[in-house]
Design a protein around this motif. Sequence first.
Motif, short mmCIF file in Angstrom:
data_model
loop_
_atom_site.label_atom_id
_atom_site.label_comp_id
_atom_site.label_asym_id
_atom_site.label_seq_id
_atom_site.Cartn_x
_atom_site.Cartn_y
_atom_site.Cartn_z
N ILE A 5 0.80 -1.22 0.00
CA ILE A 5 0.00 0.00 0.00
C ILE A 5 0.83 1.27 0.00
CG2 ILE A 5 -0.28 0.15 2.52
CD1 ILE A 5 -2.85 1.00 -0.28
N ASN A 6 1.98 1.28 0.67
CA ASN A 6 2.78 2.51 0.72
C ASN A 6 3.23 2.95 -0.67
OD1 ASN A 6 2.59 2.86 3.48
ND2 ASN A 6 4.48 1.74 3.92
N GLU A 7 3.57 1.97 -1.50
CA GLU A 7 4.00 2.29 -2.87
C GLU A 7 2.89 3.00 -3.64
OE1 GLU A 7 4.84 -0.14 -7.05
OE2 GLU A 7 4.84 -1.21 -5.12
N ILE A 67 2.17 4.83 10.46
CA ILE A 67 1.33 5.71 11.26
C ILE A 67 0.99 6.99 10.51
CG2 ILE A 67 3.28 6.84 12.44
CD1 ILE A 67 -0.26 5.98 13.85
N GLY A 68 1.86 7.44 9.60
CA GLY A 68 1.57 8.65 8.84
C GLY A 68 0.33 8.51 7.97
N ARG A 69 0.16 7.33 7.37
CA ARG A 69 -1.06 7.10 6.57
C ARG A 69 -2.30 7.13 7.44
NH1 ARG A 69 -2.00 2.57 5.16
NH2 ARG A 69 -0.15 1.39 5.82
N HIS A 70 -2.22 6.47 8.59
CA HIS A 70 -3.39 6.45 9.48
C HIS A 70 -3.72 7.86 9.97
CE1 HIS A 70 -3.87 2.12 9.65
NE2 HIS A 70 -2.57 1.98 9.86
N VAL A 123 -8.28 1.85 0.68
CA VAL A 123 -8.96 0.65 0.22
C VAL A 123 -10.34 0.56 0.87
CG1 VAL A 123 -8.89 -1.87 0.15
CG2 VAL A 123 -6.79 -0.55 -0.22
N ASN A 124 -10.43 0.94 2.13
CA ASN A 124 -11.73 0.90 2.80
C ASN A 124 -12.71 1.89 2.18
OD1 ASN A 124 -13.40 -0.12 5.13
ND2 ASN A 124 -13.45 2.07 5.53
N THR A 125 -12.23 3.05 1.78
CA THR A 125 -13.09 4.04 1.13
C THR A 125 -13.60 3.51 -0.20
OG1 THR A 125 -12.09 5.95 2.21
CG2 THR A 125 -13.19 6.34 0.11
#
Length: 407
Positions: free
Chosen positions: A47-49, A368-371, A101-103
């Motif tokens: 996911i980070n990519e 944590i930055g994504r969250h 992905v949840n969105t």
Amino acid sequence: MSTQPLPTTAVIDHPDFFDLDSSLTEDERALRDKVRAFGQQQVEPIINEWWEKAEFPTPLIPGLAELGIIGTFIPGYGCPGLSRKGAGMVAREMGRIDGSVNTFLGVHSNLCMGSIYMLGNEEQRQRWLPPMSRLEKTGAFALTEPDHGSDSVSLETSARRDGEHWILNGHKRWIGNGHAADVVVIYARDEADAQVKAFVLEKNEDGTYPEGYRPEVITGKFGKRAILQADIVIEGLRIPEENRLEQCESFAGVNRVLKATRGGASWEALGHGMAAFEIASRYALEREQFGGPLAGYQLVQEKLATMLSDLTTMQLMCNRMAEMAEADTLTAAQASLVKMTTSRKALAMCREARDMLGGNGMLLERHIGRHLTDMEVISTYEGTDSMQALIVGREITGISAFTRSRR
């Protein structure tokens, strides 16, 4: 102040301090574990990519289709007919991994497919829902406009009947997957009676959109970067009468869909909060500072205890919300209180976790930055934090404060 290493068993791998998941049915527990495993094994490694280059991770689509979660609460048509708690488990577990992905799942499964299921006729359900349940076609939900976010009831996109077609004109913005969806549910106001109607736009056979539908991806986002939203100009778009969802005759139809999907953002916020607690607690045990693990310092333990307290509050509220939604007793004000509380607490937890990780918290590899940035987004969509507070405030006082006072 102790600086002795703490046992790794102190880490709560799946934070559920009050053991609320013990009340899950066998099917709900299996669903939780299936989504959790997919997130950990398939989503997290890549996911980070995709997040960094601001693209949706399309390689995940076949795996998402195989999970058997598409369509969430819809029974039949290839959909699983999940309970409210089951649908919450999907949002929670996916939110623990990634909000983008949840969105995508929420827009496709709940809002778009939900609109067709609740507002369409049987022929329309049979036409669109089965291929959408298999993710052979993806969907979008076009309600929000540039000048009408939380005030969606004031939408201005118009629809005019012209024989066996409708002609739509207007502007939509922040439409998830609106640039690529095969099926787009568009809400517009009928010029004849000023009531809101729902229309389904389909791509042409060659994969292009009909003339009059011009989507452009919104760029420059700092959160939810792996799900793309579109700014859509609609000019002279012709949609056949057979694509009008006949059970939507006013904004009450929109509210039916929003009521059925209410709570999804709260469950996702809970997932982000769980992730923040896991990341922070594990890091506190692993990180050596001033001669011992961070977890051995009083200040850090107080932070972790507060995070767990907030997390447990969120879990209790979400579980109770699901019970009330299942019984059809959940009110808008109650849902708003849950959304307001979970958004505030999860955002605070993500900020606290990022701070505890210091400079390492700035790296995508720590997640944590994504969250954190995803929680900034959740605090805005499906009603901003301030709007939720005003809904609750109106319930408390009996006074609506949505409009500014006029002197």
